[in-house]
Design a protein around this motif. Structure first.
Motif, short mmCIF file in Angstrom:
data_model
loop_
_atom_site.label_atom_id
_atom_site.label_comp_id
_atom_site.label_asym_id
_atom_site.label_seq_id
_atom_site.Cartn_x
_atom_site.Cartn_y
_atom_site.Cartn_z
N PRO A 96 20.56 12.04 1.71
CA PRO A 96 19.83 10.78 2.44
C PRO A 96 18.23 10.63 2.75
O PRO A 96 17.89 9.43 2.30
N VAL A 97 17.82 11.81 2.67
CA VAL A 97 16.50 11.58 2.96
C VAL A 97 15.67 11.38 1.57
O VAL A 97 14.82 10.36 1.65
N LEU A 98 16.29 11.80 0.64
CA LEU A 98 15.91 11.57 -0.83
C LEU A 98 15.91 10.23 -1.08
O LEU A 98 15.31 9.34 -1.76
N GLU A 99 17.31 9.64 -1.01
CA GLU A 99 17.67 8.12 -1.06
C GLU A 99 16.40 7.43 -0.33
O GLU A 99 16.41 6.39 -1.02
N PHE A 100 16.29 7.72 0.86
CA PHE A 100 15.20 6.87 1.52
C PHE A 100 13.62 6.83 0.68
O PHE A 100 13.40 5.72 0.38
N PHE A 101 13.38 7.90 0.50
CA PHE A 101 11.88 8.21 -0.13
C PHE A 101 11.96 7.33 -1.29
O PHE A 101 11.11 6.80 -1.74
N ARG A 102 13.01 7.51 -2.03
CA ARG A 102 13.26 6.96 -3.45
C ARG A 102 13.08 5.58 -3.43
O ARG A 102 12.59 4.52 -4.10
N ALA A 103 13.79 4.90 -2.04
CA ALA A 103 13.67 3.27 -1.96
C ALA A 103 12.35 2.75 -1.52
O ALA A 103 12.32 1.36 -1.56
N ILE A 104 11.54 3.52 -1.10
CA ILE A 104 10.39 2.91 -0.64
C ILE A 104 9.58 2.56 -1.86
O ILE A 104 9.43 3.33 -2.93
N PRO A 105 9.31 1.21 -2.02
CA PRO A 105 8.32 0.92 -3.26
C PRO A 105 7.08 1.59 -3.44
O PRO A 105 6.23 1.58 -2.31
N PRO A 106 6.89 2.21 -4.54
CA PRO A 106 5.76 3.26 -4.56
C PRO A 106 4.51 2.65 -4.18
O PRO A 106 3.68 3.22 -3.79
N PRO A 107 4.11 1.54 -4.45
CA PRO A 107 2.71 0.94 -4.14
C PRO A 107 2.57 1.23 -2.79
O PRO A 107 1.10 0.93 -2.33
N VAL A 108 3.43 0.94 -1.76
CA VAL A 108 2.81 1.03 -0.27
C VAL A 108 2.55 2.49 0.20
O VAL A 108 2.14 2.63 1.14
N LEU A 109 2.55 3.58 -1.15
CA LEU A 109 2.05 4.83 -0.64
C LEU A 109 0.39 4.77 -0.59
O LEU A 109 -0.21 5.32 0.07
N VAL A 110 -0.14 3.72 -1.33
CA VAL A 110 -1.62 3.61 -1.31
C VAL A 110 -2.11 3.21 -0.11
O VAL A 110 -3.05 4.02 0.46
N PRO A 111 -1.56 2.09 0.78
CA PRO A 111 -2.24 2.09 2.37
C PRO A 111 -1.83 3.53 3.04
O PRO A 111 -2.64 3.79 3.87
N ILE A 112 -0.74 4.03 2.72
CA ILE A 112 -0.67 5.14 3.73
C ILE A 112 -1.56 6.36 3.37
O ILE A 112 -2.25 7.07 4.30
N ILE A 113 -1.74 6.53 2.07
CA ILE A 113 -2.75 7.78 1.78
C ILE A 113 -4.15 7.18 2.18
O ILE A 113 -4.99 7.95 2.49
N ALA A 114 -4.35 6.01 2.14
CA ALA A 114 -5.84 5.56 2.51
C ALA A 114 -6.00 5.82 3.94
O ALA A 114 -7.06 5.83 4.33
N LEU A 115 -4.84 5.87 4.72
CA LEU A 115 -5.03 6.16 6.37
C LEU A 115 -5.53 7.59 6.18
O LEU A 115 -6.42 7.70 7.14
N PHE A 116 -5.17 8.41 5.21
CA PHE A 116 -5.58 9.86 5.59
C PHE A 116 -6.94 10.18 5.05
O PHE A 116 -7.75 10.82 5.68
N THR A 117 -7.43 9.34 3.80
CA THR A 117 -8.56 9.79 3.34
C THR A 117 -9.73 8.66 2.88
O THR A 117 -10.57 8.82 2.64
#
Lengths: 261, 271
Positions: A96-117
């Motif tokens: 279930p965890v993997l299914e959820f991560f797969r379903a997140i559209p990859p471009p929203v990783l950009v703002p998340i990673i932007a929070l960190f760095t």
């Protein structure tokens, strides 16, 4: 194959692209429209824009990020996928965890990673590409390993193959058609993320250059950037197919033999 | 396989399924717990990663805001419109090209060439032409998902059994009844696969357009939340988008089962 049929195939392959370019050439010839400059202007701008400096300063670094992120995702995805695929318990725990991560559209990783760095420098871009490419490779590896023939695994075990041999020769090998399918999906996601990561907050790179052209209303230059990206996409998919063709030669032979029987 | 083995397997199945479900939930709980502990204990700075409980609170508050639901609707509408357009266009073009050998060999190279062009390359162009209007997102969504559908339909039409095709031809089926009774049933599983792939790709491009170009929707809200330093809200919205993605996948699989109820690939694992 006779010379004639080869010639015919080549003619068929080239006919439509040539027609399309000719149509574009003449339809845009006297174009006054700001957004659709004449193709002659674009061709002229191409050589002037993508000079050796531009290649070493923008295009190659972008491709380097893509390669680094993609290879990292490939290694992590195949290793983790094999571990998850081999154990039913681990698989059930992660699914279930993997299914959820797969379903997140990859471009929203950009703002998340932007929070960190804050998204400057090379590392956040590579991390974005890796995280985006990881899921299709990982999940396809899990599927491939899970789908392996039990008899094959038991045979390998009863012949007392060493664990390492078993893992590489039987498990990874058997799952490789599925892994290749995942790797292909991941490649197109990787290209998308390479561009997006540069649209978002960078001053260097291919994506950033295209945006700069667009913001400064250098329209023919912007078009050359779009065309260059398209060409890169095509070249990458051809390269992928060559590698896949070699790596999966045994699989095609097997399929052919099965079909003939 | 003897019936004996089959029944005992099926008996074991439901027990296993139950165990798997418990394990799955356990996995989720572990992730949520980590998400709570890591920022609380300071292992990860809370400025970067909000604790799960704060994200949940923020999510709850968002659900009460009208603005959230407006964005939610805009995202879904853009996704559905783009997907519908590319399904229709991809299927029609695919059946036409696929059933005429001359067209198929003429277009093969062009399709192979256009397909890998990353749709994000079009972003600068649509920004110039439409700005941050929904049309920008629509162009990107349709361009990206059209190829997914088209290629699958082409595979599907190519998969038609030549004997069946020749038989239908010798019975002088009209072109339309040929499509309806011979080509369509063979191609349908591929069309549905195309739908499943296109549904996921369409969501990615819709969100991308919102995030990068500023087309109204959840993606834009994520960008705004991130740049204004609203960390829990950023995560809450990303989770919403992830859940939308899960829903899209589940929906696509349901459609697949429903449409292909008669097809052996689905009947096998039901029976």
């Amino acid at each position: 194959m006779s010379l004639r049929s080869v010639a015919k195939q080549i003619a068929f392959a080239l006919a439509l692209p040539v027609i399309l370019v000719i149509v574009w050439w003449f339809a845009s010839a006297g174009s006054e429209n700001y957004f659709w400059p004449p193709l002659t202007d674009i061709v002229e701008a191409f050589g002037e824009t993508w000079t050796a400096d531009k290649w070493t300063g923008d295009v190659l670094p972008s491709l380097g990020n893509l390669l680094a992120g993609y290879l990292l995702a490939l290694v992590v995805g195949v290793l983790a996928g094999t571990v998850i695929g081999l154990s039913r318990t681990v698989r059930a725990l992660c699914e279930p965890v993997l299914e959820f991560f797969r379903a997140i559209p990859p471009p929203v990783l950009v703002p998340i990673i932007a929070l960190f760095t804050g998204f400057t420098g090379v590392v956040p871009k590579i991390v974005t590409i890796t995280l985006g490419c990881l899921w299709p490779i990982l999940l396809n590896t899990v599927e491939g390993v899970r789908g392996l023939d039990e008899v094959l695994l038991d045979t390998a075990r009863s012949y007392r193959f060493r664990a390492r041999t078993r893992l590489v020769r039987v498990v990874m090998h058997g799952a490789s058609p599925q892994i290749a399918a995942g790797a292909r999906q991941a490649l197109s996601i990787g290209v998308i993320l390479m561009v997006i990561s540069e649209l978002f907050g960078a001053n260097r790179g291919l994506g950033a250059s295209i945006v700069q052209f667009q913001r400064s209303f250098a329209i023919p230059q912007m078009w050359t950037g779009i065309i260059l990206l398209g060409l890169l996409g095509v070249v990458l998919s051809v390269l992928f197919r060559v590698v896949e063709h070699r790596a999966l030669a045994w699989y095609r032979g097997l399929r052919r033999a099965e079909k003939e029987n | 396989m003897t019936t004996d083995v089959a029944t005992s397997r099926r008996g074991g199945f439901s027990i296993r399924r139950g165990r798997d479900a418990v394990l799955g939930v356990t996995g989720l709980v572990i992730v949520v717990a980590l998400l709570e502990i890591l920022p609380r204990s300071g292992i990860i700075d809370a400025r970067f990663l909000a604790p799960a409980s704060e994200i949940a609170r923020e999510l709850g508050a968002e659900l009460g805001h009208g603005a959230f639901w407006t964005s939610f609707g805009q995202t879904l509408l853009g996704w559905a419109t783009g997907l519908a357009l590319s399904m229709v266009a991809g299927t029609v073009v695919g059946v036409i090209i696929g059933s005429v050998p001359f067209l198929r060999s003429l277009t093969a190279s062009t399709i192979e060439f256009l397909r890998p062009i990353p749709s994000v390359a079009l972003i600068p162009l649509v920004v110039l032409i439409y700005g941050s209007e929904p049309q920008s997102a629509l162009v990107l969504v349709v361009y990206a998902s059209f190829w997914q559908v088209l290629v699958q339909v082409l595979y599907g039409v190519a998969d038609v059994d030549p004997v069946v095709r020749d038989t239908a031809r010798s019975y002088r089926f009209s072109r339309w009844s040929m499509i309806r009774t011979v080509i369509w049933p063979t191609a349908l599983p591929y069309v549905v696969t195309g739908f499943r792939l296109a549904a996921a790709v369409a969501l990615i491009l819709e969100i991308t357009a919102e995030l990068i170009i500023g087309v109204p929707g959840l993606g834009r809200d994520i960008g705004v939340a991130q740049s204004s330093g609203a960390v829990p809200l950023t995560y809450a919205l990303v989770i919403v988008v992830g859940l939308v993605g899960v829903a899209v996948n589940v929906l696509a699989r349901l459609v697949e089962r429903r449409v292909l109820r008669w097809h052996s690939s689905v009947r096998k694992d039901v029976g």
